[in-house]
Design a protein around this motif. Structure first.
Motif, PDB file in Angstrom:
ATOM      1  N   TRP A 164       0.827  -1.192   0.000  1.00 38.40           N
ATOM      2  CA  TRP A 164       0.000   0.000   0.000  1.00 38.40           C
ATOM      3  C   TRP A 164       0.870   1.254   0.000  1.00 38.40           C
ATOM      4  O   TRP A 164       2.086   1.199   0.195  1.00 38.40           O
ATOM      5  CB  TRP A 164      -0.925   0.012   1.217  1.00 38.40           C
ATOM      6  CG  TRP A 164      -2.075  -0.945   1.116  1.00 38.40           C
ATOM      7  CD1 TRP A 164      -2.279  -1.907   0.163  1.00 38.40           C
ATOM      8  CD2 TRP A 164      -3.185  -1.034   2.013  1.00 38.40           C
ATOM      9  NE1 TRP A 164      -3.452  -2.582   0.413  1.00 38.40           N
ATOM     10  CE2 TRP A 164      -4.022  -2.071   1.545  1.00 38.40           C
ATOM     11  CE3 TRP A 164      -3.549  -0.353   3.171  1.00 38.40           C
ATOM     12  CZ2 TRP A 164      -5.213  -2.418   2.189  1.00 38.40           C
ATOM     13  CZ3 TRP A 164      -4.727  -0.704   3.820  1.00 38.40           C
ATOM     14  CH2 TRP A 164      -5.554  -1.724   3.330  1.00 38.40           C
ATOM     15  N   ARG A 166       0.968   5.278   1.650  1.00 38.99           N
ATOM     16  CA  ARG A 166       0.495   6.393   2.452  1.00 38.99           C
ATOM     17  C   ARG A 166       1.503   7.536   2.295  1.00 38.99           C
ATOM     18  O   ARG A 166       2.704   7.319   2.494  1.00 38.99           O
ATOM     19  CB  ARG A 166       0.365   6.015   3.939  1.00 38.99           C
ATOM     20  CG  ARG A 166      -0.727   4.994   4.236  1.00 38.99           C
ATOM     21  CD  ARG A 166      -2.115   5.566   3.997  1.00 38.99           C
ATOM     22  NE  ARG A 166      -3.166   4.624   4.382  1.00 38.99           N
ATOM     23  CZ  ARG A 166      -3.773   3.783   3.547  1.00 38.99           C
ATOM     24  NH1 ARG A 166      -3.393   3.735   2.271  1.00 38.99           N
ATOM     25  NH2 ARG A 166      -4.714   2.974   3.971  1.00 38.99           N
ATOM     26  N   VAL A 186       2.653  -0.188   9.988  1.00 38.47           N
ATOM     27  CA  VAL A 186       1.864  -0.845   8.963  1.00 38.47           C
ATOM     28  C   VAL A 186       1.197  -2.128   9.462  1.00 38.47           C
ATOM     29  O   VAL A 186       0.082  -2.460   9.043  1.00 38.47           O
ATOM     30  CB  VAL A 186       2.732  -1.137   7.713  1.00 38.47           C
ATOM     31  CG1 VAL A 186       3.882  -2.088   8.034  1.00 38.47           C
ATOM     32  CG2 VAL A 186       1.882  -1.699   6.581  1.00 38.47           C
ATOM     33  N   GLN A 190      -2.621  -1.135   9.218  1.00 34.46           N
ATOM     34  CA  GLN A 190      -3.136  -1.560   7.912  1.00 34.46           C
ATOM     35  C   GLN A 190      -3.206  -3.083   7.776  1.00 34.46           C
ATOM     36  O   GLN A 190      -4.276  -3.646   7.554  1.00 34.46           O
ATOM     37  CB  GLN A 190      -2.271  -0.976   6.783  1.00 34.46           C
ATOM     38  CG  GLN A 190      -2.501   0.488   6.498  1.00 34.46           C
ATOM     39  CD  GLN A 190      -1.692   1.410   7.398  1.00 34.46           C
ATOM     40  OE1 GLN A 190      -0.633   1.029   7.908  1.00 34.46           O
ATOM     41  NE2 GLN A 190      -2.189   2.620   7.610  1.00 34.46           N
ATOM     42  N   ASP A 224       7.218   0.931   8.471  1.00 38.37           N
ATOM     43  CA  ASP A 224       6.367   1.011   7.290  1.00 38.37           C
ATOM     44  C   ASP A 224       6.658  -0.145   6.334  1.00 38.37           C
ATOM     45  O   ASP A 224       6.140  -0.184   5.221  1.00 38.37           O
ATOM     46  CB  ASP A 224       6.500   2.367   6.580  1.00 38.37           C
ATOM     47  CG  ASP A 224       7.867   2.578   5.949  1.00 38.37           C
ATOM     48  OD1 ASP A 224       8.779   1.772   6.205  1.00 38.37           O
ATOM     49  OD2 ASP A 224       8.013   3.562   5.198  1.00 38.37           O
ATOM     50  N   THR A 244       3.592   0.342   3.562  1.00 40.25           N
ATOM     51  CA  THR A 244       2.846   1.515   3.099  1.00 40.25           C
ATOM     52  C   THR A 244       3.761   2.425   2.290  1.00 40.25           C
ATOM     53  O   THR A 244       3.502   3.614   2.134  1.00 40.25           O
ATOM     54  CB  THR A 244       2.256   2.307   4.279  1.00 40.25           C
ATOM     55  OG1 THR A 244       3.307   2.601   5.227  1.00 40.25           O
ATOM     56  CG2 THR A 244       1.136   1.545   4.966  1.00 40.25           C
ATOM     57  N   GLY A 249       0.290   2.432  -4.572  1.00 43.21           N
ATOM     58  CA  GLY A 249      -0.547   1.521  -3.798  1.00 43.21           C
ATOM     59  C   GLY A 249      -1.187   0.485  -4.703  1.00 43.21           C
ATOM     60  O   GLY A 249      -1.625   0.791  -5.822  1.00 43.21           O
TER      61      GLY A 249
END
Length: 344
Positions: A164, A166, A186, A190, A224, A244, A249
């Motif tokens: 993903w 961010r 993360v 997530q 992350d 992330t 993404g």
């Protein structure tokens, strides 16, 4: 003489919402869909301006205080959408007041605090639900039916890729991506949803070897990027990659390989390839918030999770997602972040 309308005799579940931050929008949309089954009796939040805007937008009444909500015998449950580090205190108060608790993930910022929440709700004999709404996505339901019916056969391996994105602005919000507020990066914020799915489908993990880092693409305290190899109690192998930092993404991917076939769930697209040549395909076009817009997804799965939780209260049964589900995912995340293997 006609039979009375069954639904007219069902008392609506009365819920108070605590917290009106980023996670509140899909819950509000879901609750408005469920007006025939649920009454939102009050909304609480720290920011008066945001609280009033939220309440006006969705037509919910304001609550005076947490004490007034917990002291009202007509309130059945609280929906807790506040930052993770606040969950323990709210859940303990709610359980002591005899209110059922539906808690946004994670349960809290540490396994120890999460265990206290689960124990308190058990001791108070109140229902504890966890917002792992992805279990209610149509493609996931299809896949779960195939796995749990044995159509794929015993699993050889199960894997999760969550790549993903961010932007830095996401982590610039005070407290986001810190251990003190969120409990991690993360994995806790997530990947926790997809890890719940992986364990729901493939079973408990017996051992893990993991590693986490913070890439140069983000300035944040927690990780992350995370990777791990997993050994499931069933004997299946497994893997995890979650980040992330993958611009722009991509849809998350869960892959399950069994003795009868392989299933690939990528976002809302399910593809199953059987050894005998058969195939099964299903597409759900809704997004899952994998890009720069975290809330870019349908609220339908939230609606079905809340509907199930309210039915559990009325019928005095466990909800589909319980506190122990949240605990086992947090225990796995704790092992990955510590980089430790060994038995759970």
């Amino acid at each position: 003489m006609s039979l009375p309308d069954r639904e007219s005799k069902v008392r609506k579940t009365r819920i108070a919402i605590i917290g009106v931050g980023l996670a509140a929008t899909p819950h509000a949309l879901a609750l408005n869909d469920l007006r025939e089954e649920v009454d939102v009796v009050g909304v609480l939040g720290r920011s008066r301006e945001r609280l009033e805007s939220f309440a006006n937008l969705y037509g919910f009444p304001l609550a005076e205080s947490l004490e007034s909500v917990l002291g009202d015998p007509c309130v059945d449950a609280v929906l807790v959408l506040t930052p993770p580090h606040t969950h323990l205190d709210i859940a303990l108060q709610a359980a002591a007041a005899g209110k059922h608790v539906l808690l946004e993930k994670p349960l809290d910022i540490s396994t120890q605090r999460a265990e206290r929440i689960v124990q308190a709700c058990h001791d108070a004999n109140v229902r504890l639900g966890v917002v792992f709404q992805n279990r209610f996505r149509p493609a996931v339901q299809r896949l779960a039916g195939l796995v749990h019916s044995g159509a794929l056969g015993p699993l050889a391996y199960a894997g999760l890729d969550l790549r993903w994105w961010r932007p830095q602005s996401y982590y610039d919000e005070p407290g986001r991506g810190t251990y003190a507020r969120d409990g991690g990066g993360v994995l806790m914020t997530q990947a926790i949803h997809s890890l719940d799915l992986l364990m729901w489908l493939a079973g408990d993990v017996s051992s893990v070897s993991g590693a986490t880092v913070t890439t140069t693409l983000h300035s944040m305290e927690a990780e992350d990027f995370a990777s791990a190899t997993l050994n499931f109690k069933s004997g299946a192998a497994g893997y995890l990659l979650a980040t992330t930092a993958a611009f722009p993404g991509f849809p998350e991917r869960i892959e399950l390989a069994g003795t009868h076939g392989t299933a690939v769930l990528e976002g809302g697209a399910l593809r199953v390839f059987f050894h005998d040549g058969g195939k099964h395909e299903f597409d759900d076009p809704s997004s899952t918030g994998f890009g720069a817009k975290p809330m870019d997804f349908s609220h339908v799965a939230h609606r079905e999770l809340i509907r199930d939780f309210c039915a559990a209260i009325r019928k005095d049964r466990a909800p589909a997602v319980v506190g122990d589900d949240g605990l086992r995912v947090q225990r796995l995340i704790e092992r990955i972040t510590r980089g430790r293997g060994g038995d759970f």
